[in-house]
Write an enzyme that holds these catalytic residues in place. Structure first.
Site, PDB file in Angstrom:
ATOM      1  CB  THR A  25      -2.702  42.243  30.419  1.00 16.26           C
ATOM      2  OG1 THR A  25      -3.366  41.524  31.469  1.00 16.26           O
ATOM      3  CG2 THR A  25      -2.420  41.289  29.266  1.00 16.26           C
ATOM      4  N   GLY A  45       1.275  49.228  32.473  1.00 19.06           N
ATOM      5  CA  GLY A  45       2.635  48.880  32.100  1.00 19.06           C
ATOM      6  C   GLY A  45       3.695  49.506  32.967  1.00 19.06           C
ATOM      7  CB  VAL A  65       7.553  52.628  24.828  1.00 20.45           C
ATOM      8  CG1 VAL A  65       7.829  51.141  24.891  1.00 20.45           C
ATOM      9  CG2 VAL A  65       7.736  53.135  23.402  1.00 20.45           C
ATOM     10  N   GLY A  66       5.010  51.258  26.653  1.00 20.78           N
ATOM     11  CA  GLY A  66       4.648  50.571  27.886  1.00 20.78           C
ATOM     12  C   GLY A  66       5.544  49.381  28.164  1.00 20.78           C
ATOM     13  CG  ASP A  67       3.762  46.230  30.433  1.00 18.31           C
ATOM     14  OD1 ASP A  67       3.025  46.889  29.660  1.00 18.31           O
ATOM     15  OD2 ASP A  67       3.345  45.258  31.088  1.00 18.31           O
ATOM     16  CB  THR A  97      -2.007  44.130  26.916  1.00 19.23           C
ATOM     17  OG1 THR A  97      -1.751  45.500  27.159  1.00 19.23           O
ATOM     18  CG2 THR A  97      -0.763  43.473  26.364  1.00 19.23           C
TER      19      THR A  97
HETATM   20  N1  GLY Z   1       0.377  46.682  29.493  1.00 17.46           N
HETATM   21  C1  GLY Z   1       0.132  47.521  28.398  1.00 17.46           C
HETATM   22  C2  GLY Z   1       0.628  48.878  28.562  1.00 17.46           C
HETATM   23  O1  GLY Z   1       0.676  49.396  29.656  1.00 17.46           O
HETATM   24  O2  GLY Z   1       0.986  49.467  27.572  1.00 17.46           O
END
Ligand code: GLY
Length: 352
Positions: free
Chosen positions: A249, A252, A227-229, A198
């Site tokens: 990063t 997530g 959907v991630g963080d 990320t």
């Molecule tokens: N940090 C990116 C994700 O997990 O989508």
């Protein structure tokens, strides 16, 4: 008699460095006194290490007077448009169906606004789509096919984001999933990436104005629709112009469980330095990690990094495990600095 507000504005309180109670008008926790007492900052941009080119671009723009959010979005656009960066934008590793789905969010400190987009297909610069949602709608997040339609209506050009390199990686991953299916294994020794890469970028200018942005193709081979963080305000990134900005990063799901970027900014509001704040946030991540993700030594299998900048221009990057650096640019120029970390690399548990 001094009113409470007058009293809070005095240098005596600032010198004492006391945390203040909730603002009597809004009920919102007020920034600690020492942060209020420093109106000007040392401009700085911090990012994940893949943002090394971007922090320089963003810093140069900020010192030339560009708004902090426009500058850091220009910084992350470099990675979004780089087909060689397989963690974000064009060339990002796809989901289990071979489709690239992107997430991003941004916050603009001075105007207290945010935008986010989740599960976006065919648009290489989700950071700009997140900003368009912030600038042109009264919403904060759009997702999926309707986010794509919104982006096209806003003038973004759809394109195939799956590069040949990422498609080949996906095919290799897919062919090795199950020895009993009809996909032939490729007997090459190409390492199959499993990325949660990320890019997060945060900046402060000389006025103490802050912004943050995070953009990603998310976890490689994810379940479609995941959907991630990164697009979650308070997880992937967070910014409070009175305090600081932070972002993350890595895995997530672990960050969402901790509201990590928000927590990091809250720790800075309480008076912790950015370095202390990222460390305390990661301690919370460990404390909230479910047992199936913990090794026998009590250390998580997870990779996660946080990046933080305070309103007065202090900054830090932190990682659960020793190793990764982070990108920073200030008047000393762009460089990769070592992250503070919780655990030595040798403590990382082996996967069973
Ligand atoms: N940090 C990116 C994700 O997990 O989508």
């Amino acid at each position: 008699m001094l009113s409470r507000r007058d009293f809070l504005a005095t240098g005596a309180t600032a010198a004492a460095g006391l945390a203040l109670g909730p603002d009597s008008v809004s009920g919102v926790p007020a920034p600690v006194a020492h942060l209020r007492a420093r109106p000007l900052a040392r401009p700085v941009v911090v990012a994940s290490s893949n943002g090394l080119r971007g922090v320089k671009v963003a810093y140069d723009q900020i010192v030339a007077g560009t708004d902090t959010l426009d500058a850091i979005i220009a910084g992350v656009n470099i990675q979004e448009l780089d087909p060689e960066d397989q963690s974000v934008g064009l060339g990002g590793l796809p989901n289990e169906d071979g489709v690239v789905q992107l997430d991003a969010s941004c916050m603009h400190g001075p105007t207290k606004r945010a935008g986010a987009v989740g599960c976006l297909e065919d648009i290489a610069t989700p950071s700009l789509v997140a900003k368009a949602i912030m600038d042109y709608t009264d919403h904060i997040m759009l997702v999926g096919a309707d986010a794509r339609r919104f982006a096209i209506r806003m003038g973004f050009t759809p394109q195939n984001l799956l590069t040949e390199k990422s498609r080949q990686d996906w095919l290799r991953w897919k062919s090795r999933l199950n020895p009993n299916d009809f996909w032939l294994d490729h007997d090459d020794d190409v390492r199959i990436r499993f990325s949660t890469g990320t890019i997060n970028m945060n900046a402060v200018n000389a006025n103490g104005d802050l912004s943050s942005v995070t953009t990603t193709s998310g976890m490689a081979w994810k379940v479609p629709g995941r959907v991630g963080d990164s697009p979650i305000i308070g997880a992937g990134q967070y910014c409070d112009n009175a305090v600081g900005a932070a972002g993350s990063t890595g895995r997530g799901e672990s960050n969402i469980m901790t509201c990590g970027a928000f927590l990091c900014v809250e720790f800075m509001r309480q008076g912790l330095s950015p370095e202390q704040a990222v460390l305390r946030t990661m301690e919370r991540v460990v404390a909230t990690t479910q047992s199936k993700l913990m090794g026998p030594n009590g250390r998580p299998h997870v990779d996660l990094q946080f990046y933080a900048v305070s309103r007065d221009g202090r900054f830090a990057g932190g990682s659960l495990y020793e190793g990764p650096g982070y990108a920073v640019c200030d008047d000393q120029g762009p460089r990769v600095a070592p992250c503070v970390y919780l655990f030595k690399a040798s403590e990382r548990p082996r996967r069973g």
